[in-house]
Write an enzyme that holds these catalytic residues in place. Structure first.
Site, PDB file in Angstrom:
ATOM      1  N   TYR A 146       8.294   3.073   0.654  1.00  0.00           N
ATOM      2  CA  TYR A 146       9.149   2.812   1.932  1.00  0.00           C
ATOM      3  C   TYR A 146       9.929   4.408   2.545  1.00  0.00           C
ATOM      4  O   TYR A 146      11.005   4.395   2.546  1.00  0.00           O
ATOM      5  CB  TYR A 146      10.307   1.821   1.621  1.00  0.00           C
TER       6      TYR A 146
ATOM      7  N   HIS B  14       3.240  -2.543  -7.407  1.00  0.00           N
ATOM      8  CA  HIS B  14       3.307  -2.629  -5.739  1.00  0.00           C
ATOM      9  C   HIS B  14       1.873  -3.182  -5.366  1.00  0.00           C
ATOM     10  O   HIS B  14       0.966  -2.269  -5.319  1.00  0.00           O
ATOM     11  CB  HIS B  14       3.965  -1.598  -5.045  1.00  0.00           C
TER      12      HIS B  14
END
Length: 346
Positions: free
Chosen positions: A52, A120
């Protein structure tokens, strides 16, 4: 077992300047006020990732500013390893990179331990690498005290289920602690529900559901160009949005209320033959927390207000309650054909 996490978790993907309007000069001030407001309202879990952008750095800076009022023991941080960019070549699940990534996250977040670390988007990596490299490395770090909980995240529920089951068969003494998926309990998809019992059977204690707004598809802005949903679903959502606008209702508001449990008893429970709404914890049965992206204090307050409406802690006129349920019934009928549909992982 009651979760240690608040029913709303703050999604740190919103603290990424490339997705929002604030400039780098303002990022720490805005993030700090947003996190402070979340803490004031009782939200105790922040989720982020190296993927992110500057999110971990921004959150770490803000938590340092807030340290005198909110010591490290008063909140939880979850982050991720393995995904570092948008393409498949940006994934690295090797044991050595896992250790490097956790060390980098500890430094950025200015902490000496992480409460949760997820692998992830596991669907983009061969299962054997997840099972033989990444997860063993994370559990070693857990034994060292640098991680409290180990988990996996991703979109396809069958992939999450398969990895979870395979891992616990190999390591029955240490099942995965936590799972996070996204866009699977929304007004157009409720297919996480049949998987909750499967995850629990594999020893998973905590399940997080993210993105009740379906990666912005359930907003007045509509889905981003890259959104992987098929056009039939996008068109149906647009029809729903027009209906709601004619009634003066924001699709994002109704979608958020649904994500917190509005309409579960009336429209969802019998469809999946699942349990009654968890009235003690005020969430969909088996889901510990809903991860909501918010980049301003106002967005945090709106999410919290909608949660309070669903659990009955906010006074809402009975006519408004009835209107919302009536409109939700119309929305459900329009979108129920897609309730078991999954798109390709973005």
């Amino acid at each position: 077992m009651k979760s240690i996490f608040s029913k709303i978790a703050l999604g740190g993907g919103a603290f990424n300047p490339q997705y929002d309007n604030y400039q780098e000069d303002d990022e720490n001030e805005i993030a700090t006020s947003t996190i402070r407001r979340a803490f004031e309202l009782g939200i105790n879990l922040i989720d982020t990732s190296p993927y992110y952008g500057r999110s971990e750095i921004i959150i770490g800076n803000s938590l340092a500013v807030l340290a005198s009022d909110y010591p490290r023991s008063s909140y939880y941080i979850s982050t991720k390893i393995g995904r570092y960019g948008p393409q498949k070549e940006h994934f690295d699940y090797s044991a050595s990179r896992v250790r490097e990534s956790v060390a980098e996250s500890l430094r950025r977040l200015k902490t000496d331990y992480l409460d949760v670390v997820f692998c992830h988007d596991v669907e983009f990596v061969d299962d054997h690498i997840v099972l033989e490299e990444a997860l063993p490395a994370l559990f070693e770090l857990k034994e060292e005290g640098k991680i409290k909980c180990v988990g996996i995240s991703g979109y396809p529920l069958p992939v999450l289920d398969n990895i979870t089951r395979t891992w616990v068969k190999i390591h029955p003494e240490k099942p995965l602690d936590i799972i996070m998926s996204y866009c699977h309990y929304t007004i157009h998809s409720t297919d996480i529900l049949p998987y909750i019992s499967k995850f629990k059977e594999s020893g998973v204690k905590t399940i997080l559901n993210a993105s009740p707004l379906s990666m912005r598809m359930l907003t007045t802005f509509g889905p981003p160009l890259w959104h992987p949903a098929k056009q039939d679903l996008k068109d149906a959502v647009k029809e729903v949005q027009v209906i709601l606008e004619s009634e003066g209702v924001d699709i994002a508001e109704l979608a958020t209320l649904f994500g917190f449990g509005l309409g579960y008893q009336e429209f969802v429970k019998d469809f999946h033959k699942t349990e009654d709404l968890d009235k003690e914890n005020y969430l969909i049965p088996g889901i510990s927390s809903i991860v909501i992206g918010a980049s301003t204090p106002k967005e945090v307050e709106l999410a919290f207000a909608r949660y309070n409406e669903v659990i009955g802690k906010a006074v809402i006129p009975s006519k408004l309650k009835e209107k919302r349920l009536q409109l939700l019934g119309i929305v459900v009928e329009k979108l129920k054909p897609f309730w078991n549909y999954s798109w390709p992982s973005p």
